[in-house]
Design an enzyme around this catalytic site. Structure first.
Site, PDB file in Angstrom:
ATOM      1  N   GLY A   1     -17.698 -43.103  11.987  1.00  0.00           N
ATOM      2  CA  GLY A   1     -18.894 -43.995  12.692  1.00  0.00           C
ATOM      3  C   GLY A   1     -18.871 -43.785  14.127  1.00  0.00           C
ATOM      4  O   GLY A   1     -17.941 -43.798  14.830  1.00  0.00           O
TER       5      GLY A   1
ATOM      6  N   TYR B   1     -16.092 -34.300   2.365  1.00  0.00           N
ATOM      7  CA  TYR B   1     -16.574 -34.268   3.601  1.00  0.00           C
ATOM      8  C   TYR B   1     -16.272 -35.457   4.505  1.00  0.00           C
ATOM      9  O   TYR B   1     -15.882 -35.159   5.541  1.00  0.00           O
ATOM     10  CB  TYR B   1     -18.193 -34.304   3.528  1.00  0.00           C
ATOM     11  CG  TYR B   1     -18.853 -34.390   4.912  1.00  0.00           C
ATOM     12  CD1 TYR B   1     -19.085 -33.505   5.819  1.00  0.00           C
ATOM     13  CD2 TYR B   1     -19.611 -35.684   5.225  1.00  0.00           C
ATOM     14  CE1 TYR B   1     -19.640 -33.646   6.969  1.00  0.00           C
ATOM     15  CE2 TYR B   1     -20.202 -35.868   6.386  1.00  0.00           C
ATOM     16  CZ  TYR B   1     -20.344 -34.755   7.312  1.00  0.00           C
ATOM     17  OH  TYR B   1     -21.012 -35.005   8.449  1.00  0.00           O
TER      18      TYR B   1
ATOM     19  N   CYS C   1     -18.084 -46.541   8.294  1.00  0.00           N
ATOM     20  CA  CYS C   1     -17.273 -46.867   9.073  1.00  0.00           C
ATOM     21  C   CYS C   1     -15.899 -46.773   8.805  1.00  0.00           C
ATOM     22  O   CYS C   1     -15.511 -46.194   7.823  1.00  0.00           O
ATOM     23  CB  CYS C   1     -17.607 -48.492   9.210  1.00  0.00           C
ATOM     24  SG  CYS C   1     -17.148 -49.449   7.861  1.00  0.00           S
TER      25      CYS C   1
ATOM     26  N   ASN D   1     -15.335 -51.813   5.703  1.00  0.00           N
ATOM     27  CA  ASN D   1     -15.481 -50.391   5.307  1.00  0.00           C
ATOM     28  C   ASN D   1     -16.194 -50.456   4.025  1.00  0.00           C
ATOM     29  O   ASN D   1     -15.449 -51.035   2.991  1.00  0.00           O
ATOM     30  CB  ASN D   1     -14.577 -49.448   5.579  1.00  0.00           C
ATOM     31  CG  ASN D   1     -15.056 -47.994   5.118  1.00  0.00           C
ATOM     32  OD1 ASN D   1     -16.272 -47.638   5.054  1.00  0.00           O
ATOM     33  ND2 ASN D   1     -13.978 -47.078   4.612  1.00  0.00           N
ATOM     34  N   GLY D   2     -17.606 -50.094   3.580  1.00  0.00           N
ATOM     35  CA  GLY D   2     -18.020 -50.078   2.546  1.00  0.00           C
ATOM     36  C   GLY D   2     -19.497 -50.949   2.430  1.00  0.00           C
ATOM     37  O   GLY D   2     -19.846 -51.392   3.413  1.00  0.00           O
TER      38      GLY D   2
END
Length: 490
Positions: A42, A261, A16, A117-118
């Site tokens: 996301g 990436y 996310c 996020n994570g």
């Protein structure tokens, strides 16, 4: 409508992105713009929560930001000068509206919304203990674990409760919390996931912005101020910005795959241009694994910067031998096996007049399961390529990620099951090579990877996980026990 992911089965996927605005008239609208810039992190769901000084408002939906937050009626409902938002790709919990963030909770000390996020790597254990103590969960997201830890904390203020909760979790978190008193932004002590701070206007009375990537600051016209440091908790309240360091200091281990990436190439991550790093990785590939070919061709779009670097270092021509359609959505109904194998051509198609009769080297960022690489190699052969070689701008992905990346279990990672030669045979390339782990570090400005104290989290390549892995599945446990035995010589 049936939602599938037929075109990204050979990529790691980020969980996310988060974005927060403190002190702006059109806070929710700015958050929506920021989330557009973070959409690559996301695509399954998006949400925004705002606070108008009295009441919290929110809107959450499955799907992309566009289409869910382009309605004037929806944006009018998201009142207030403070707002946070989230785009989600599920790595824990099902894809359902109840898991879409920001998540909101009401406590005696006030309400708050949280965007994360994570992954919390000990969330299963914590959740089990909380449920036994009487907590009732409304979602299957590991983020809700933080909310319940805040709710059950014995500290008095929300800030102290928040710190107490985070001291109990393990794993990766960059998060933004919107409260009645202000905004809290925090990054885990290892700094695994990124988080940056920006500003619009003067230092006194201006707008403060938090985002997963600097590109989201660019979109709203914000000036980059700095990264939120690993283990730092920043509070914006009453026109002031206060920094807290409540956690035990550790050597940071930011995710190295952000440079390979995840992040957009026009972002700055940990002080480095993502685009420049990816070109440098391609240059390292050309030094380590040269090949006698006519053309260097990127697998678009993620392989493009590395392919430019490879071509510049090798002196070979760079050409767009694969054309990508940017109008293929993530939603596609596949009626049967007879059509399913054609799916890759909806996204990528060979530039036949360019590649016919040529010897090619294809540059891509990674190979996960190998299925997409196989289809692309075959597509180039069908277009008349004389030879098709593959070079990969990351080391072999041999281990699962437990810090916010949707990697398959290790048994489905091609590099965990096969040698490089066996991988070459699987994807049917004439040759296959990956950048070395030391080459990757050199592209990031390091002399090499320090075995005892690596600069980055590179566990997906090395198996060197920087935190305890309390909640490993039974299928992953034997692999981790084997890694432990290898490290101690057992």
């Amino acid at each position: 409508m049936i939602t599938t992911h037929p075109f990204n089965d050979d990529k790691l996927r980020e969980e996310c992105g988060v974005f927060g605005v403190a002190g702006a008239i059109d806070a929710a609208a700015m958050v929506a713009l920021g989330l557009h810039a973070l959409q690559h992190r996301g695509q399954e769901a998006a949400g925004i929560s705002s606070f108008d000084g009295t009441t919290f408002h929110d809107h959450k939906a499955l799907g992309l930001v566009a289409g869910n937050f382009d309605s004037e009626e929806i944006m009018r409902l998201l009142k207030g000068e403070w707002a946070i938002g989230h785009v989600r790709y599920a790595t824990t919990g099902e894809t359902a509206l109840r898991n879409v963030q920001p998540l909101y909770a009401e406590l005696a000390s006030g309400g708050f919304a949280i965007a994360h996020n994570g992954n919390i790597s000990n969330a299963v254990k914590l959740r089990h203990d909380l449920v036994r103590s009487g907590s009732i969960f409304q979602s299957t997201s590991d983020t809700e674990t933080i909310i319940h830890l805040v709710a059950t904390s014995r500290y008095r203020t929300l800030l102290d409760k928040f710190i107490d909760a985070l001291k109990q979790v393990e794993g990766a978190y960059s998060l933004i919390c919107l409260t009645e008193m202000g905004m809290i932004a925090c990054r885990d002590p290892l700094g695994i996931r990124p988080l940056v701070m920006g500003r619009i206007g003067p230092e006194d009375g201006g707008t403060v912005i938090f985002a997963s990537e600097t590109v989201a600051l660019d979109i709203v016209g914000a000036e980059f101020v700095r990264s939120v440091e690993p283990g730092e908790l920043v509070v914006v309240s009453g026109g002031e910005i206060r920094s807290h360091r409540p956690f035990q200091q550790k050597a940071s281990r930011p995710c190295i795959f952000e440079h390979v990436y995840f992040s957009r190439p026009d972002s700055i991550v940990d002080g480095s241009s993502v685009y420049t790093v990816r070109k440098a990785i391609g240059g390292q590939l050309a030094i380590e694994s040269p090949v006698d070919v006519d053309l260097v061709i990127p697998v678009p779009d993620s392989g493009t910067p590395a392919a430019i670097g490879y071509a510049q270092q090798s002196g070979l021509p760079f050409e767009l031998g694969i054309i990508r359609s940017h109008y293929v959505g993530r939603t596609f109904i596949q009626p049967g096996d007879g059509v399913r194998h054609l799916g890759v051509k909806l996204k990528h198609n060979a530039n036949r007049p360019l590649v016919t009769g040529k010897k090619l080297v294809l540059i891509d960022d990674s190979i996960v399961r190998g299925t997409t690489s196989l289809k692309i190699v075959q597509m180039m052969r069908d277009a008349g390529a004389a030879e098709v070689h593959m070079r990969i701008a990351s080391p072999p992905t041999m281990h699962s990620c437990f810090y916010g990346v949707n990697t398959p279990e290790r048994s489905k990672l091609l590099a965990a099951q096969k040698s490089i030669e066996e991988m070459r045979q699987f994807i049917q390339a004439d040759s296959l090579a990956f950048v070395s782990i030391n080459g990757l570090y050199r592209a990031l400005g390091e002399a090499s990877r320090e075995e005892e104290a690596p600069r980055y989290c590179d566990a997906c390549f090395t198996g060197d996980y920087p935190t305890p892995l309390t909640d490993l599945s039974e299928r992953e446990q034997p692999n981790q026990l084997m890694l432990l035995a290898e490290r101690v010589g057992g």
